[in-house]
Design a protein around this motif. Structure first.
Motif, PDB file in Angstrom:
ATOM      1  N   GLN A   1      61.343 -72.391  15.723  1.00 16.74           N
ATOM      2  CA  GLN A   1      59.913 -72.493  16.024  1.00 16.74           C
ATOM      3  C   GLN A   1      59.081 -72.760  14.780  1.00 16.74           C
ATOM      4  OE1 GLN A   1      58.997 -72.590  19.023  1.00 16.74           O
ATOM      5  NE2 GLN A   1      60.490 -71.473  20.256  1.00 16.74           N
TER       6      GLN A   1
ATOM      7  N   SER B   1      50.383 -78.797  16.688  1.00 15.30           N
ATOM      8  CA  SER B   1      50.207 -77.816  15.618  1.00 15.30           C
ATOM      9  C   SER B   1      51.352 -77.897  14.620  1.00 15.30           C
ATOM     10  CB  SER B   1      50.140 -76.398  16.198  1.00 15.30           C
ATOM     11  OG  SER B   1      49.053 -76.271  17.080  1.00 15.30           O
TER      12      SER B   1
ATOM     13  N   ASP C   1      52.009 -76.630  20.777  1.00 15.96           N
ATOM     14  CA  ASP C   1      52.907 -76.078  19.761  1.00 15.96           C
ATOM     15  C   ASP C   1      54.077 -76.997  19.467  1.00 15.96           C
ATOM     16  OD1 ASP C   1      51.469 -73.785  19.294  1.00 15.96           O
ATOM     17  OD2 ASP C   1      52.561 -72.596  20.760  1.00 15.96           O
TER      18      ASP C   1
END
Length: 289
Positions: free
Chosen positions: A133, A192, A218
């Protein structure tokens, strides 16, 4: 040994040359090989003396390959690759399980479409995937391979480029057709993270500042799905968008892309031994569909 038989330079000198030539920097080569910069310079100098040719041009701001160095490099890289491949095939036990860490977008858009070829060429291999992530998450993974974004130089890791990054505005066909004359006025979609964004695009293309994005995601794959639905214009990674472009789910709004030095690389720890499936797996992920 007869006078006509060539005497090859030590393999270590050749490896140092390959690293310095590939990285374009003696300091980076020293870091990759676990040597000092002085040791790299000495080995290169010894190699040049043995060959009787200058391989690098020394300049105030660094080094660059000479004409002879450029000509020799692909032969050196091919020979080293063949040596590594044959060593793994002959002496390394086959691996049954491998783990790959990457962002969810790269896994879905780049890796998954190539898994059928992996299964065909390595039918015994079991793959598991770990989603990364954030950049700091790489320090906590122990995967056999990590797919990273950058310019190919990471401490204690080797790597091979998957693709160079190219960015261009993309949108759904319906949205682009309805605003074909002025796509700059369309709503923007952003992603992002540390990737290049709309402001960077405007600066590089010397266009007015873009409007503030109305949507921010994201992950790139989420942003791509939004663009496909007609929600706005995405600054898309052309390699990752290629299937969507070929299938007509999105279209490019300009033919001029932003080409970056950085790209996506499949990387692995330098200190781990090779294994028989290593090269084949990398070939599956680097080859075009």
């Amino acid at each position: 040994m007869t006078d006509q038989e060539p005497v090859l330079p030590p393999l270590e000198w050749i490896r140092v040359f390959e690293a310095a030539a590939r990285l374009g920097n003696f300091t980076a080569a020293a870091r990759e090989l676990g040597l000092t910069q002085a040791a790299v310079s000495q080995r290169i100098r010894n190699l040049e003396l043995r060959l009787g040719a200058r391989l690098f041009d020394r300049q105030a701001r660094g080094v660059s390959l000479s004409t002879q160095g450029e000509a020799w490099l692909p032969h050196v890289q091919a020979a080293l690759a063949q040596l590594a491949h044959s060593t793994a095939n002959l002496f390394e036990a086959p691996r049954r399980k491998l783990a790959i860490a990457a962002s969810s977008s790269v896994i879905e858009l780049w890796v998954v479409p190539r898994l059928a070829e992996v299964a065909r060429r390595l039918p015994h291999l079991q793959l598991s995937f770990e989603t990364i992530q954030r950049l700091p998450d790489y320090s906590r993974t122990e995967a056999d391979f990590e797919i990273r974004f950058g310019e190919g130089s990471w401490a204690e890791r080797n790597g091979q480029r998957l693709f160079a990054e190219e960015l261009a505005p993309v949108a759904s066909p319906a949205l682009s057709t309805s605003n074909a004359d002025d796509w700059q006025s369309l709503p923007r979609i952003a992603v992002s993270g540390p990737r290049v964004g709309w402001r960077d695009w405007a600066i590089a293309m010397e266009t007015p500042p873009p409007p503030v994005p109305i949507l921010r995601f994201d992950t790139f794959v989420q942003a791509l799905r939004a663009a496909e639905s007609g929600a706005g214009v995405l600054l898309g990674s052309l390699p990752l968008c290629l299937p969507a472009l070929e299938e007509g789910r999105i279209v490019r709004l300009t033919e001029k892309p932003l080409r970056m030095e950085a790209g996506y690389w499949i990387t692995w720890p330098r200190n781990r031994p090779a294994f028989a499936e290593h090269r084949t797996l990398i070939e599956c992920f680097t080859e075009a569909l």
